[in-house]
Design a protein around this motif. Structure first.
Motif, mmCIF file in Angstrom:
data_model
loop_
_atom_site.group_PDB
_atom_site.id
_atom_site.type_symbol
_atom_site.label_atom_id
_atom_site.label_comp_id
_atom_site.label_asym_id
_atom_site.label_seq_id
_atom_site.Cartn_x
_atom_site.Cartn_y
_atom_site.Cartn_z
ATOM 1 N N LEU A 32 -35.260 14.470 36.904
ATOM 2 C CA LEU A 32 -35.756 13.711 35.758
ATOM 3 C C LEU A 32 -37.163 14.174 35.444
ATOM 4 N N ASP A 33 -37.336 14.750 34.259
ATOM 5 C CA ASP A 33 -38.634 15.263 33.816
ATOM 6 C C ASP A 33 -38.962 14.611 32.484
ATOM 7 N N ARG A 35 -38.450 12.663 29.605
ATOM 8 C CA ARG A 35 -37.273 12.077 28.945
ATOM 9 C C ARG A 35 -36.095 13.041 28.921
ATOM 10 N N VAL A 36 -36.011 13.926 29.901
ATOM 11 C CA VAL A 36 -34.905 14.891 29.965
ATOM 12 C C VAL A 36 -34.372 14.937 31.396
ATOM 13 N N LEU A 37 -33.046 14.856 31.505
ATOM 14 C CA LEU A 37 -32.381 15.081 32.791
ATOM 15 C C LEU A 37 -31.943 16.529 32.840
ATOM 16 N N HIS A 38 -32.389 17.260 33.850
ATOM 17 C CA HIS A 38 -31.973 18.647 34.045
ATOM 18 C C HIS A 38 -30.962 18.666 35.178
ATOM 19 N N ILE A 39 -29.876 19.373 34.973
ATOM 20 C CA ILE A 39 -28.846 19.469 36.003
ATOM 21 C C ILE A 39 -28.668 20.928 36.363
ATOM 22 N N ASP A 40 -28.964 21.236 37.627
ATOM 23 C CA ASP A 40 -28.772 22.574 38.167
ATOM 24 C C ASP A 40 -27.586 22.523 39.123
ATOM 25 N N VAL A 41 -26.891 23.636 39.270
ATOM 26 C CA VAL A 41 -25.667 23.694 40.052
ATOM 27 C C VAL A 41 -25.740 24.843 41.040
ATOM 28 N N LYS A 42 -25.117 24.643 42.194
ATOM 29 C CA LYS A 42 -25.027 25.679 43.229
ATOM 30 C C LYS A 42 -23.617 25.631 43.801
ATOM 31 N N ALA A 59 -29.158 20.226 30.068
ATOM 32 C CA ALA A 59 -30.272 19.295 29.920
ATOM 33 C C ALA A 59 -29.786 18.169 29.014
ATOM 34 N N ILE A 60 -30.061 16.939 29.405
ATOM 35 C CA ILE A 60 -29.627 15.772 28.649
ATOM 36 C C ILE A 60 -30.867 15.014 28.206
ATOM 37 N N SER A 61 -31.047 14.866 26.892
ATOM 38 C CA SER A 61 -32.186 14.116 26.363
ATOM 39 C C SER A 61 -31.939 12.623 26.521
ATOM 40 N N LEU A 106 -21.156 11.838 36.787
ATOM 41 C CA LEU A 106 -21.325 13.240 37.163
ATOM 42 C C LEU A 106 -20.097 14.097 36.875
ATOM 43 N N LYS A 107 -18.964 13.498 36.517
ATOM 44 C CA LYS A 107 -17.798 14.283 36.116
ATOM 45 C C LYS A 107 -17.868 14.645 34.642
ATOM 46 N N THR A 108 -18.303 13.696 33.813
ATOM 47 C CA THR A 108 -18.302 13.912 32.370
ATOM 48 C C THR A 108 -19.705 14.111 31.797
ATOM 49 N N PHE A 109 -20.742 13.785 32.568
ATOM 50 C CA PHE A 109 -22.150 13.826 32.153
ATOM 51 C C PHE A 109 -22.404 12.897 30.958
ATOM 52 N N VAL A 110 -21.667 11.804 30.921
ATOM 53 C CA VAL A 110 -21.860 10.778 29.903
ATOM 54 C C VAL A 110 -22.769 9.692 30.479
#
Length: 139
Positions: A32-33, A35-42, A59-61, A106-110
């Motif tokens: 969380l940065d 007002r943006v959620l950043h999602i990184d994947v490994k 990135a989700i605003s 976390l499945k749909t990012f809704v």
């Protein structure tokens, strides 16, 4: 349950971070940065060791709130937002702001609104199910 060590990307910015399991073979880093959620994947190999470096997935605003990430469990991240008009040093005995709670699936990012409560920084906890003493008996 398996335990493994994962190096985080060095360029991470944001006060709130959580590691989540996206699928059996993928880890997610939710940051969380402002007002943006950043999602990184490994991606993980079968033995749990890292197969690839982290990559930025999305990135989700978020709406105009003061945001905090309060936890993650069973495929969801819990977010709390307080309207930006409130000072960070309000009087705890008067004029408590409302806290808006949201879940990130976390499945749909809704992101869905969960509820609104009067904010109390000392006892601000939500439960996803009944605590163990109130759970139905099982065999």
């Amino acid at each position: 349950m398996e335990f493994s060590v994962v190096d985080l990307p060095p360029e991470i910015k944001g006060e709130y971070k959580t590691i989540v399991e996206l699928r059996e073979d993928r880890l997610g880093l939710v940051v969380l940065d402002d007002r943006v959620l950043h999602i990184d994947v490994k991606t993980l190999e079968d033995d749990g060791a890292g197969a690839n470096d982290w990559w930025h997935d999305r990135a989700i605003s978020l709406p105009n709130f003061h945001w905090t990430m309060t936890g993650s469990v069973k495929g969801y991240v819990l977010l709390r937002g307080i309207l930006r008009g409130y000072s960070e040093f309000w009087n705890f005995f008067e004029n408590k702001p409302d806290a808006y709670y949201f879940t990130l699936d976390l499945k749909t990012f809704v992101i869905e609104r969960l509820c609104m409560l009067e904010f109390d920084s000392l006892s601000d906890h939500l439960y996803a199910s009944f605590p163990p003493p109130l759970s139905p008996p099982t065999i």
